[in-house]
Design an enzyme around this catalytic site. Structure first.
Site, PDB file in Angstrom:
ATOM      1  N   GLY A 142      -0.896 -12.345   9.840  1.00  0.00           N
ATOM      2  CA  GLY A 142       0.238 -12.077  10.721  1.00  0.00           C
ATOM      3  C   GLY A 142      -0.004 -10.799  11.496  1.00  0.00           C
ATOM      4  CG  PHE A 143      -3.069  -9.247  11.372  1.00  0.00           C
ATOM      5  CD1 PHE A 143      -3.244  -9.065  10.013  1.00  0.00           C
ATOM      6  CD2 PHE A 143      -3.944 -10.097  12.045  1.00  0.00           C
ATOM      7  CE1 PHE A 143      -4.260  -9.715   9.325  1.00  0.00           C
ATOM      8  CE2 PHE A 143      -4.954 -10.754  11.358  1.00  0.00           C
ATOM      9  CZ  PHE A 143      -5.123 -10.572  10.007  1.00  0.00           C
ATOM     10  NE  ARG A 185       5.359   1.713 -11.734  1.00  0.00           N
ATOM     11  CZ  ARG A 185       6.623   1.799 -12.125  1.00  0.00           C
ATOM     12  NH1 ARG A 185       7.441   0.802 -11.925  1.00  0.00           N
ATOM     13  NH2 ARG A 185       7.066   2.890 -12.683  1.00  0.00           N
ATOM     14  CG  ASN A 228      -2.714  -8.060  -8.559  1.00  0.00           C
ATOM     15  OD1 ASN A 228      -3.885  -7.660  -8.524  1.00  0.00           O
ATOM     16  ND2 ASN A 228      -2.401  -9.303  -8.854  1.00  0.00           N
ATOM     17  N   PRO A 229      -3.825  -4.378  -9.058  1.00  0.00           N
ATOM     18  CG  PRO A 229      -4.706  -3.251 -10.904  1.00  0.00           C
ATOM     19  CD  PRO A 229      -3.673  -4.255 -10.512  1.00  0.00           C
ATOM     20  CE  LYS A 230      -9.576 -10.839  -8.585  1.00  0.00           C
ATOM     21  NZ  LYS A 230      -9.677 -11.874  -9.640  1.00  0.00           N
ATOM     22  CB  VAL A 235      -1.502  -1.184  -0.725  1.00  0.00           C
ATOM     23  CG1 VAL A 235      -1.074  -0.370  -1.938  1.00  0.00           C
ATOM     24  CG2 VAL A 235      -1.276  -2.673  -0.972  1.00  0.00           C
ATOM     25  CD  GLU A 260       1.334  -1.929   8.401  1.00  0.00           C
ATOM     26  OE1 GLU A 260       1.487  -1.987   9.611  1.00  0.00           O
ATOM     27  OE2 GLU A 260       2.283  -1.873   7.603  1.00  0.00           O
TER      28      GLU A 260
HETATM   29 MO1  MOS Z   1       3.036  -5.193  10.441  1.00  0.00          MO
HETATM   30  S1  MOS Z   1       2.261  -4.408  12.106  1.00  0.00           S
HETATM   31  O1  MOS Z   1       3.833  -4.091   9.663  1.00  0.00           O
HETATM   32  O2  MOS Z   1       3.119  -6.773  10.245  1.00  0.00           O
END
Ligand code: MOS
Length: 750
Positions: free
Chosen positions: A245-246, A636, A639-641, A711, A713
């Site tokens: 989506g971005f 926190r 899920n680290p993966k 996490v 962006e």
């Molecule tokens: Mo975004 S640019 O927070 O989908």
């Protein structure tokens, strides 16, 4: 990197685990259906015809020829487009963007939809669109800073202030031992998600079913409902998967509205699936910026003034301005900071949010400028950043809710081997003779939350279902959110069904701003706790229960059982409690939103430090990133993966910003000349080196109940500067425009 990170026991055992994505098998076997995979009975295909000029009017189209095509069912132009309940030029909804839905014959950018052809097949619709052969009264295209119209916008981003600052910049500069003014240019970038925008619309009376990828499902229904004059509940929007989506799938577009309109008028389902080329224009992009940083530095290398000005490009008809200077508000301490913006109107599509809108472009400039400042002061870039470390947020004076940036610097530098870096540039070569450089950048991203709600139901067999509308656009929300819900319910994720991805569920808010896990996660957490409290109520008021008299706060939920908090020998399973109460289920609801008091009291930011190694061919000027290590502190980690994957994705995006991506406009026609994957470069595996993301633990009791910052962006933000600064360290050439080109570095090599 540890596999699991500490997690308060209250959250149960599953959250914090590196579970694989629940949708993984569906994706790799092709069983996951995306919007364009839907083919309802009797479906028609829509294809937009797009403008070949960037400014002017459409004076004629051969509509008769298109209509005469045997497969074409209807051709919509501004002359016959049926009415909508709202003027598309009106700004509706949270994001308040104008729509483009054939409201008149003006052309405002190349690639703008100017007609809409609906046909029995995709081929017929495509041919019909080609037969329109539009004629234009063209005016000169304004696609350069020199030809655009400079203006002062009312806001930046989605409603942010134009100017923010504190202290006296000119006094700070006057008092400085060193002064520096440096300018940057960042390019137009297009989202280029793997899945192009698509929509399948089906009407049944005044009920509407939409299959379309969307980052804010319930909000989108509200917007579509407004354009069609129906209650939002009448719309069932299904968005189980997004192929990326971005930011480009957060705001509905005019072409989607036209598809829905055509389906209603023609009484048949209609599908729209944009081509890669058609996505360069009408679905948003990251717009160009021209940035200037002015800095004053004292004899000890401390900032005395920091002024960051960004001029952002936008379209001729709407106002999204990249909030790029905002990156300088929170990162470095200075007695005087000023961040300002203005705009330039160009004949392009309207830009919008794209992965770290503001921070990505802004920190690219800031982090190179900071490196230049370190050079002026003769300091190691890391020592310089530590000398200007902000202990409290500089402009507001607020404490950070948590800030483990110092730990990020330490861990990243250690893993990278930064201590052996020569101060001067052009000192290192590898065994192949490549000029080798090391650079760093600081990563920063704010932690917004959007209002979200959720339900949790514990069923008679002791399993549960949790519900929120949600959007998994590839980031792993399906998995991380299910972990949060399961933890609150005291169940294993395998015992919890997660219903998500459509609009007839509680509103999960926006999957954007890196805030989806925090927002929808908090709603699910609260819903789970609410359901457990109802179960505890049943048990603690039942004399036959071992938990009789505990009260609903006196229990712990673990592995499908409630335990007395002060005596774990007293316990009972969910199934037993429900069976004796004669109930098929208990239901809980929950909400997530930012606590205004925490935002009032604390600066809420995630941080990180990125280190990059770049190798430059001394003869060809070819630049390659050969190593990248980022260390991030974002509250926190659920899920680290998945978080690691998000960090790496962000770092790759940063590499891409530094070296690859740029949409290039032809100055004469205003058209984008590289509007496809042949000409618009994104990094492929061969461009991406060994990378590592280190997770720095951060316990944040203030940011929200879960302590989650986000996490998605942040990985982009330090990475652009790290790569650019490594290029300088390899060559002595200081990049000031992105992407850095071979022809930029070549002169410094001879
Ligand atoms: Mo975004 S640019 O927070 O989908």
């Amino acid at each position: 990197m540890p596999d699991t990170l500490p997690f308060p026991p209250r959250m149960g055992s599953n959250a914090g685990q590196p579970l694989s994505r629940r949708d993984g098998p569906l994706k790799v076997t092709g069983a996951a259906t995306f919007a364009a995979d839907n083919h309802p009975e009797g479906m028609l295909y829509a294809v937009p015809a797009t403008a070949a000029i960037a400014r002017g009017r459409v004076t004629g189209m051969n509509v008769a020829a298109a209509r005469a095509h045997p497969g074409v069912v209807e051709v919509y132009t501004p002359a016959n487009r049926p009415p909508l309940m709202h003027d598309p030029d009106e700004k509706l909804g949270l994001f308040g963007m104008r729509m483009e839905a054939l409201q008149n014959d003006s052309v405002r950018y190349a690639g703008q939809p100017i007609a809409f052809v609906v046909a029995e097949t995709l081929e017929a619709a495509t041919e019909g669109a080609a037969l329109l052969a539009p004629e234009y009264a063209a005016e000169p295209a304004r696609v350069t800073a020199e030809t655009g119209e400079r203006y002062t916008p009312e806001r930046v981003g989605f409603g942010g202030p134009l100017s923010v600052g504190a202290g006296d910049i000119e006094a700070g500069l006057a008092a400085a031992a060193h002064r520096l003014e440096t300018r940057f240019e960042t390019p137009d970038q297009y989202h280029n998600a793997m899945e192009p925008h698509a929509l399948v619309a089906q009407w049944d009376g005044d009920k509407l079913t939409l299959d379309t990828p969307n980052q804010a499902i319930v909000m989108a229904c509200g917007l579509f409902a407004a354009y069609f004059g129906i209650p939002a509940e009448n719309i069932h929007l299904r968005s189980p998967f997004l192929g990326g989506g971005f930011g480009s799938k957060a705001v509905p577009t005019g072409a989607q509205i036209l598809t829905i309109l055509a389906a209603r008028e023609l009484g048949r389902p209609v599908k729209l699936a944009l081509t890669r080329q058609q996505m360069f224009g009408p679905v948003g992009h990251r717009a160009r910026t021209w940035q200037t940083l002015r800095m004053g530095l004292d004899g000890a290398g401390k900032l005395t003034a920091l002024h960051h000005h960004s001029t952002g490009a936008t379209s001729s008809f709407d106002d999204f301005i990249e909030p790029a200077a905002a990156a300088s508000r929170t990162l470095y301490a200075s007695p005087a900071i000023l961040t300002t913006h203005d705009g330039i109107r160009l004949d392009t599509g309207t830009p919008g949010a794209m992965r770290a809108p503001g921070e990505a472009s802004g920190s690219a400039a800031l982090e190179v400028a900071i490196d230049e400042a370190a050079e002026v002061c003769g300091m190691n870039p890391l020592a310089f950043r530590l000398a200007n470390y902000a202990e409290v947020e500089p402009i507001t004076g607020k404490p950070y809710s948590s800030k483990a940036l110092r730990e990020c610097y330490e861990a990243g530098a250690k893993a990278f081997g930064w201590a052996s870096r020569p101060l001067a540039p052009r000192q290192m070569r590898d065994e192949a003779g490549m000029l080798t450089g090391w650079g760093m950048g600081t990563a920063v991203f704010h932690c917004p939350m959007f209002p979200a709600s959720a339900e949790a139901v514990i069923r008679a067999d002791g399993t549960a279902v949790i519900r929120t509308s949600g959007a998994d656009m590839g980031q792993g929300a399906w998995t991380a959110l299910a972990q949060i819900g399961a933890a609150a319910l005291g169940l294993d994720p395998d015992q919890v069904e997660f219903e998500s991805g459509h609009s007839h569920l509680p509103d999960a808010g926006v999957a954007g701003g890196s805030g989806h896990t925090a927002s929808a996660g908090q709603a699910l957490h609260n819903a789970g706790e609410d359901a457990v409290a109802r179960l505890a109520e049943l048990a603690s008021t039942d004399p036959a229960s071992p938990l009789y008299g505990t009260g609903n706060a006196g229990v712990l939920a673990r592995r499908g059982r409630l335990y007395a908090r002060d005596d774990e020998s007293r316990s009972e399973s969910y199934a037993e409690i429900l069976a004796r109460a004669g109930k098929p289920q208990v239901e809980g609801t929950g909400k997530g939103a930012r606590d205004p008091a925490s935002a009032e009291t604390y600066a809420l930011q995630a941080h990180g430090a990125v280190f990059a190694e770049v190798k430059v061919d001394p003869e060809l000027g070819q630049m390659r990133v050969s190593r990248m290590i980022g260390a991030f502190a974002a509250g926190r980690i659920i899920n680290p993966k998945l978080a690691r994957s998000q960090y790496l994705g962000g770092m790759i995006w940063g590499l891409s910003f530094a070296l690859h991506e740029e949409a290039i406009h032809d100055r004469r026609t205003g058209r984008i000349v590289n509007a496809d994957f042949a000409g618009y470069h994104v990094p492929v595996n061969a461009d991406v080196p060994e990378m590592e993301a280190i997770m720095i633990h951060e316990d944040d009791p203030h940011v929200n109940v879960l302590g989650v910052k986000g996490v998605g962006e942040i990985g982009i933000t330090g990475s652009v500067g790290a790569v650019a600064n490594a290029i300088w360290h390899a060559t002595g050439f200081r990049p000031h425009r992105f992407p850095v080109r071979i022809e930029d570095v070549l002169p410094s090599l001879s």
